[in-house]
Structure formats: C-alpha cells, structure tokens
Scaffold this motif. Structure first.
Motif, mmCIF file in Angstrom:
data_model
loop_
_atom_site.group_PDB
_atom_site.id
_atom_site.type_symbol
_atom_site.label_atom_id
_atom_site.label_comp_id
_atom_site.label_asym_id
_atom_site.label_seq_id
_atom_site.Cartn_x
_atom_site.Cartn_y
_atom_site.Cartn_z
ATOM 1 N N ALA A 1 3.604 27.584 -11.992
ATOM 2 C CA ALA A 1 3.413 28.967 -12.407
ATOM 3 C C ALA A 1 3.846 29.179 -13.850
ATOM 4 O O ALA A 1 3.155 29.853 -14.626
ATOM 5 C CB ALA A 1 4.186 29.902 -11.480
ATOM 6 N N PHE A 2 4.974 28.610 -14.237
ATOM 7 C CA PHE A 2 5.484 28.845 -15.589
ATOM 8 C C PHE A 2 4.857 27.926 -16.631
ATOM 9 O O PHE A 2 4.901 28.238 -17.821
ATOM 10 C CB PHE A 2 7.016 28.762 -15.595
ATOM 11 N N ARG A 3 4.258 26.837 -16.208
ATOM 12 C CA ARG A 3 3.506 26.027 -17.173
ATOM 13 C C ARG A 3 2.260 26.767 -17.649
ATOM 14 O O ARG A 3 1.761 26.512 -18.751
ATOM 15 C CB ARG A 3 3.108 24.684 -16.550
ATOM 16 N N ILE B 1 11.047 16.073 -16.058
ATOM 17 C CA ILE B 1 11.491 16.694 -14.808
ATOM 18 C C ILE B 1 10.301 16.896 -13.874
ATOM 19 O O ILE B 1 10.390 16.659 -12.664
ATOM 20 C CB ILE B 1 12.207 18.028 -15.083
ATOM 21 N N THR B 2 9.183 17.326 -14.436
ATOM 22 C CA THR B 2 7.966 17.494 -13.632
ATOM 23 C C THR B 2 7.557 16.167 -13.005
ATOM 24 O O THR B 2 7.196 16.099 -11.817
ATOM 25 C CB THR B 2 6.827 18.040 -14.500
ATOM 26 N N LEU B 3 7.626 15.091 -13.788
ATOM 27 C CA LEU B 3 7.274 13.768 -13.269
ATOM 28 C C LEU B 3 8.254 13.330 -12.189
ATOM 29 O O LEU B 3 7.852 12.727 -11.175
ATOM 30 C CB LEU B 3 7.248 12.747 -14.406
ATOM 31 N N ALA B 4 9.534 13.637 -12.387
ATOM 32 C CA ALA B 4 10.543 13.266 -11.395
ATOM 33 C C ALA B 4 10.293 13.985 -10.072
ATOM 34 O O ALA B 4 10.402 13.387 -8.993
ATOM 35 C CB ALA B 4 11.939 13.594 -11.924
ATOM 36 N N LEU B 5 9.952 15.259 -10.154
ATOM 37 C CA LEU B 5 9.668 16.016 -8.931
ATOM 38 C C LEU B 5 8.406 15.499 -8.251
ATOM 39 O O LEU B 5 8.345 15.392 -7.019
ATOM 40 C CB LEU B 5 9.517 17.499 -9.250
ATOM 41 N N ARG B 6 7.407 15.189 -9.050
ATOM 42 C CA ARG B 6 6.154 14.706 -8.479
ATOM 43 C C ARG B 6 6.372 13.380 -7.752
ATOM 44 O O ARG B 6 5.826 13.156 -6.663
ATOM 45 C CB ARG B 6 5.117 14.554 -9.589
ATOM 46 N N SER B 7 7.183 12.512 -8.329
ATOM 47 C CA SER B 7 7.436 11.221 -7.687
ATOM 48 C C SER B 7 8.270 11.370 -6.422
ATOM 49 O O SER B 7 8.258 10.500 -5.540
ATOM 50 C CB SER B 7 8.148 10.285 -8.670
ATOM 51 N N ARG C 1 12.310 27.001 -18.709
ATOM 52 C CA ARG C 1 12.917 25.881 -19.441
ATOM 53 C C ARG C 1 12.502 24.535 -18.843
ATOM 54 O O ARG C 1 12.145 23.596 -19.552
ATOM 55 C CB ARG C 1 14.437 26.004 -19.425
ATOM 56 N N VAL C 2 12.594 24.453 -17.522
ATOM 57 C CA VAL C 2 12.285 23.193 -16.842
ATOM 58 C C VAL C 2 10.818 22.817 -17.027
ATOM 59 O O VAL C 2 10.480 21.636 -17.186
ATOM 60 C CB VAL C 2 12.631 23.298 -15.340
ATOM 61 N N ALA C 3 9.934 23.828 -17.019
ATOM 62 C CA ALA C 3 8.503 23.562 -17.158
ATOM 63 C C ALA C 3 8.161 22.917 -18.492
ATOM 64 O O ALA C 3 7.122 22.262 -18.622
ATOM 65 C CB ALA C 3 7.721 24.862 -16.995
ATOM 66 N N LYS C 4 9.044 23.069 -19.480
ATOM 67 C CA LYS C 4 8.812 22.483 -20.794
ATOM 68 C C LYS C 4 9.329 21.057 -20.897
ATOM 69 O O LYS C 4 9.235 20.444 -21.968
ATOM 70 C CB LYS C 4 9.481 23.348 -21.871
ATOM 71 N N ARG C 5 9.908 20.551 -19.823
ATOM 72 C CA ARG C 5 10.451 19.197 -19.823
ATOM 73 C C ARG C 5 9.584 18.305 -18.934
ATOM 74 O O ARG C 5 9.780 18.250 -17.720
ATOM 75 C CB ARG C 5 11.892 19.198 -19.321
ATOM 76 N N PRO C 6 8.621 17.592 -19.505
ATOM 77 C CA PRO C 6 7.683 16.796 -18.700
ATOM 78 C C PRO C 6 8.371 15.797 -17.780
ATOM 79 O O PRO C 6 7.880 15.522 -16.676
ATOM 80 C CB PRO C 6 6.822 16.092 -19.761
#
Length: 229
Positions: free
Chosen positions: A193-195, A164-170, A157-162
């Motif tokens: 992995a899930f992306r 959240i990915t950007l927040a983690l990367r920052s 689910r989280v992998a489908k929310r860009p």
C-alpha cells in the motif's frame, strides 16, 4: 518497561477485553453494529482518497487492516509467536506489529465503552455524537489517531527499504507453514500500500487532520464534521 513486557501487557489486556463480548451475545451484536457503522463512516470520510489511484490501496489497508475490525486471529498468531518474530523479522517490521496490537487493544477498549453509552436501536449520527461526547476520553482518542499515524509512517519508511521487502517475501512460505500467515499477509499488504504512494506525508497528514477535526467536533456533541472531507 521493555518492549516485550509492554507487548505482553497489551496481549493480556486485549484478551480480557475480548472475553466480554464473547460471553454476552447481545454485547457482541451491538459491538459489531458499532464497528459496521464506523466502517461506513470511514468509507464516507475518505471516499475522495479511495478514488485516487495513488491513495486507494493505502485507504483500503487502513479500513480493512487497522481500524474497527475483529483481528482475533491476527492477535492470536501474534501472541503465540511474538518472541520468535522479534528475532526473525527486521526490527522496523516488528515495530509495525507492536503498534498494530496497541491500536487494536485501544480501539476495542473505546468501542466497548461506546457501546455502553449508545441507546438501543439503530445507530445514527446524532446518537453516535451524543455517546462520543458523553464518553469523552480525549487523550485516548488522540492516542488512537497518533498510533494510526505511527503505523503509517513506519510502513512508509520500511517500504523504501528494498532489502526488508525481499526479506519478508522470502519468509512468506515459512511464515504460512509456521502458522502466522495472517501476520505475514498483513505486513505485505501494508508495504504494498505504501509503495504505491508518492507523497505518504500528505496522505497521513490528511488522515490526521480529518480525524482530529471529527474528534473535536464529536467531543462537543456536534455532527457537523461528518460532512466535511
């Protein structure tokens, strides 16, 4: 029980379990032998998925980050910064961490119980199956499988929310500077992995079916399911 209280109890239980092998070298050695054997079993069970480019990264994540390893450093970081993470990370990512610590605590508990049932000498399919059957703990085994599913579904689910990915990367540099880089890396590996998976439901259902079939076989002392992919 609140989420914070639940996690606090998990930390306490994990620390209590972890002190057992650390205080008894022979127990620690036997526990590592069991974990090595289980890692080899998992690699064999999922060798077909590891060869599939769509699933290979997710299989590696499950083998290296979720099951049967020593996550002492990750759990130490998590216990130290849990309250901070609850406010700093998206709730969906925090839930992944909560389930991961519950899975590790339950796995450690079951592994220590298995060590007490195993005879001396090298672990084999027959000795493993006999120890598993003697131990039982059917509901705990089912819950262990469902926790793996929960982590996988949440990461999907989280992998489908860009965002959240950007927040983690920052947060990568601050996370490493603050001393919880292992947790940051764990989340990033899981999302990566899930992306890469087009059909996460198929992947997770395959794992669930194989692990449930193996569990049911071992609970009656049978080795047959070891060879059924």
């Amino acid at each position: 029980m609140t989420a914070d209280n639940h996690v606090a109890r998990l930390f306490e239980r994990h620390r209590e379990l972890a002190t057992r092998p650390s205080a008894v070298p022979l127990l620690a050695q036997r526990l590592q032998e069991l974990r090595d054997w289980q890692a080899a079993r998992l690699a064999h069970t999922y060798q077909d998925l590891r060869r599939d480019p769509q699933f290979s990264q997710a299989v590696e994540f499950f083998l290296s980050d979720l099951y049967g390893q020593d996550f002492a450093r990750r759990n130490l970081e998590l216990s130290r910064v849990w309250r901070y993470l609850r406010s700093a990370l998206p709730a969906a990512a925090v839930k992944v961490l909560e389930w991961a610590i519950e899975l590790e605590t339950l796995t450690l508990e079951l592994d220590l119980a298995m060590v007490s049932q195993l005879p001396a000498g090298p672990i084999s399919r027959s000795t493993y199956a006999a120890a598993y059957c003697a131990l039982g703990h059917t509901e705990a085994r089912k819950h262990q499988i469902e926790l793996i599913m929960d982590v996988g579904k949440q990461l999907s689910r989280v992998a489908k929310r860009p965002w959240i990915t950007l927040a983690l990367r920052s947060a990568r540099a601050p996370a490493h500077a603050a001393g919880f880089g292992v947790l940051q890396d764990f989340l990033e590996r899981g999302l990566a992995a899930f992306r890469s998976i087009q059909d996460a439901e198929l992947f997770l259902q395959t794992i669930r079916e194989r692990e449930m079939r193996l569990m049911q076989s071992l609970l009656i002392g049978s080795e047959e399911a070891f060879d059924v992919p």
